[in-house]
Motif scaffolding. Structure first.
Motif, short mmCIF file in Angstrom:
data_model
loop_
_atom_site.label_atom_id
_atom_site.label_comp_id
_atom_site.label_asym_id
_atom_site.label_seq_id
_atom_site.Cartn_x
_atom_site.Cartn_y
_atom_site.Cartn_z
N GLY A 237 0.81 -1.21 0.00
CA GLY A 237 0.00 0.00 0.00
C GLY A 237 0.85 1.27 0.00
O GLY A 237 2.07 1.23 -0.02
N GLU A 238 0.17 2.40 0.04
CA GLU A 238 0.85 3.70 -0.09
C GLU A 238 1.48 4.18 1.22
O GLU A 238 2.40 5.00 1.19
N TRP A 239 1.01 3.69 2.37
CA TRP A 239 1.40 4.25 3.65
C TRP A 239 2.41 3.36 4.38
O TRP A 239 2.29 2.14 4.38
N VAL A 240 3.41 4.00 5.00
CA VAL A 240 4.39 3.33 5.85
C VAL A 240 4.36 3.99 7.22
O VAL A 240 4.50 5.23 7.32
N HIS A 241 4.18 3.20 8.26
CA HIS A 241 4.16 3.74 9.63
C HIS A 241 5.54 3.61 10.24
O HIS A 241 6.21 2.59 10.10
N MET A 242 5.98 4.67 10.93
CA MET A 242 7.28 4.68 11.61
C MET A 242 7.08 5.02 13.08
O MET A 242 6.54 6.08 13.41
N ALA A 243 7.50 4.11 13.96
CA ALA A 243 7.49 4.35 15.41
C ALA A 243 8.92 4.69 15.80
O ALA A 243 9.78 3.80 15.91
N CYS A 244 9.22 5.99 16.01
CA CYS A 244 10.59 6.49 16.14
C CYS A 244 10.90 6.91 17.58
O CYS A 244 10.07 7.55 18.24
N ARG A 245 12.09 6.57 18.03
CA ARG A 245 12.56 7.04 19.32
C ARG A 245 14.07 7.19 19.28
O ARG A 245 14.77 6.52 18.51
N THR A 246 14.59 8.10 20.12
CA THR A 246 16.02 8.37 20.19
C THR A 246 16.50 8.22 21.63
O THR A 246 15.82 8.67 22.57
N ALA A 247 17.66 7.58 21.82
CA ALA A 247 18.32 7.48 23.12
C ALA A 247 19.65 8.20 23.04
O ALA A 247 20.34 8.13 22.02
N LEU A 248 20.02 8.90 24.12
CA LEU A 248 21.26 9.66 24.17
C LEU A 248 22.18 9.09 25.24
O LEU A 248 21.72 8.70 26.33
N SER A 249 23.49 9.04 24.96
CA SER A 249 24.47 8.61 25.95
C SER A 249 25.02 9.83 26.69
O SER A 249 24.73 10.97 26.33
N ASP A 250 25.87 9.60 27.70
CA ASP A 250 26.41 10.71 28.48
C ASP A 250 27.72 11.25 27.89
O ASP A 250 28.36 12.11 28.50
N ASP A 251 28.11 10.75 26.70
CA ASP A 251 29.36 11.22 26.10
C ASP A 251 29.17 11.71 24.67
O ASP A 251 30.06 11.62 23.84
N GLY A 252 27.96 12.25 24.36
CA GLY A 252 27.77 12.93 23.09
C GLY A 252 27.40 12.05 21.92
O GLY A 252 27.53 12.48 20.77
N LEU A 253 26.95 10.83 22.17
CA LEU A 253 26.46 9.97 21.10
C LEU A 253 24.97 9.70 21.31
O LEU A 253 24.42 9.93 22.39
N GLY A 254 24.34 9.21 20.28
CA GLY A 254 22.93 8.86 20.38
C GLY A 254 22.61 7.73 19.43
O GLY A 254 23.43 7.32 18.60
N LEU A 255 21.41 7.20 19.56
CA LEU A 255 20.91 6.15 18.68
C LEU A 255 19.44 6.41 18.40
O LEU A 255 18.62 6.41 19.32
N ALA A 256 19.13 6.67 17.14
CA ALA A 256 17.74 6.81 16.70
C ALA A 256 17.30 5.49 16.09
O ALA A 256 18.05 4.88 15.30
N GLU A 257 16.10 5.06 16.44
CA GLU A 257 15.56 3.80 15.93
C GLU A 257 14.12 4.01 15.49
O GLU A 257 13.42 4.89 16.00
N ALA A 258 13.69 3.18 14.56
CA ALA A 258 12.29 3.20 14.12
C ALA A 258 11.86 1.79 13.76
O ALA A 258 12.62 1.05 13.11
N VAL A 259 10.66 1.43 14.17
CA VAL A 259 10.02 0.21 13.71
C VAL A 259 9.05 0.60 12.60
O VAL A 259 8.21 1.49 12.79
N MET A 260 9.19 -0.05 11.46
CA MET A 260 8.36 0.28 10.30
C MET A 260 7.28 -0.79 10.14
O MET A 260 7.54 -1.99 10.31
N SER A 261 6.08 -0.34 9.80
CA SER A 261 4.98 -1.28 9.62
C SER A 261 4.02 -0.76 8.56
O SER A 261 4.11 0.40 8.12
N ASP A 262 3.10 -1.63 8.15
CA ASP A 262 1.99 -1.23 7.28
C ASP A 262 0.71 -1.79 7.88
O ASP A 262 0.68 -2.17 9.06
N ASN A 263 -0.33 -1.87 7.10
CA ASN A 263 -1.62 -2.34 7.63
C ASN A 263 -1.63 -3.84 7.93
O ASN A 263 -2.62 -4.35 8.48
N PHE A 264 -0.56 -4.54 7.57
CA PHE A 264 -0.51 -5.99 7.78
C PHE A 264 0.52 -6.38 8.84
O PHE A 264 0.73 -7.57 9.08
N GLY A 265 1.18 -5.39 9.46
CA GLY A 265 2.13 -5.70 10.51
C GLY A 265 3.52 -5.14 10.24
O GLY A 265 3.71 -4.24 9.41
N LYS A 266 4.51 -5.72 10.93
CA LYS A 266 5.87 -5.21 10.89
C LYS A 266 6.49 -5.39 9.51
O LYS A 266 6.36 -6.43 8.87
#
Length: 252
Positions: free
Chosen positions: A210-239
């Motif tokens: 289908g036309e739509w992609v869902h993104m569940a996005c979150r970011t975690a930050l460390s105490d020394d200036g790094l980070g990690l952004a993550e997203a779970v992608m899904s559509d109407n049928f699941g992951k």
């Protein structure tokens, strides 16, 4: 309108729909990732993982694409593509493809789809006015907001083809938005903090339907200036898959 116009001989011209929110002369990382993923497609195999490395700002100028096989194979294959602008490699991508086969005896149960909100959402002034990539995607938030900090979930839909005259694939739709995970879930004000992903990896279970992609996005930050952004992608049928972006986090 499209993100790119094909000029022939593996050359392309980016349109204003690739425009970055930070510099109108540069490209957002999403369209280049999708274009390199598109040219890396292999008949009979399906993209399983693509790692895209951004070697610096990506000028919004004409470029050529080079493709090299690294590990040909009938069941698995690895190949590489490079976006070359003004004689400099600006973006590289390595993609693993896997051959589909018979259905296994155990399958993941489908989950109920996230409802699609009726209201379209738009970015505020923090990202500049009317930047091309932001307008080229339709955004509908299901958790959080485009203009607030922290975890954000959003349905996305590309409004146009990746390449002029070429129909969008599910893979294209996923990769066009994959590099947005960081910006959508920023934990710090973007006018005061840089959060730069030098690379992005997307692993796909399957292509979105289908036309739509869902993104569940979150970011975690460390105490020394790094980070990690993550997203779970899904559509109407699941992951569909997941995205990971390591981040350089610094005060502006």
């Amino acid at each position: 309108m499209s993100f790119y116009q094909s000029l022939g001989d593996d050359r392309y011209a980016p349109t204003e729909s690739t425009e970055s929110p930070w510099d109108s002369a540069m490209q957002h990382g999403g369209p280049p990732a999708a274009l390199l993923g598109h040219v890396l497609r292999l008949d009979g195999l399906r993209l399983a993982r693509i790692s895209v490395d951004f070697l610096g700002p990506i000028p919004r100028r004409e470029f050529r694409v080079e493709v090299s096989p690294l590990k040909p194979g009938r069941l698995t294959a690895l190949n590489e593509a490079r976006m070359v602008i003004d004689g400099r490699v600006a973006v590289t991508a390595r993609a693993w493809h896997i051959a589909p086969g018979p259905q296994p005896p155990a399958l993941t149960e489908p989950v109920a789809p996230v409802p699609l909100p009726e209201q379209e959402n738009r970015f505020g002034d923090d990202f500049g006015a009317n930047w091309g990539y932001g307008r080229a995607i339709e955004w509908r938030c299901t958790v959080g907001s485009l203009n607030s900090l922290g975890e954000t979930h959003v349905w996305t839909r590309a409004r146009m083809p990746l390449i002029d005259g070429v129909e969008l694939t599910g893979q294209d739709r996923a990769l066009i938005v994959a590099d947005s995970a960081n910006g959508l879930s920023a934990e710090l004000p973007v006018d005061k903090w840089l959060s730069i992903p030098p690379t992005m990896t997307t692993t796909l279970l399957r292509e979105p339907v289908g036309e739509w992609v869902h993104m569940a996005c979150r970011t975690a930050l460390s105490d020394d200036g790094l980070g990690l952004a993550e997203a779970v992608m899904s559509d109407n049928f699941g992951k569909v898959g997941q995205v990971a972006q390591p981040l350089l986090v610094r005060a502006r």
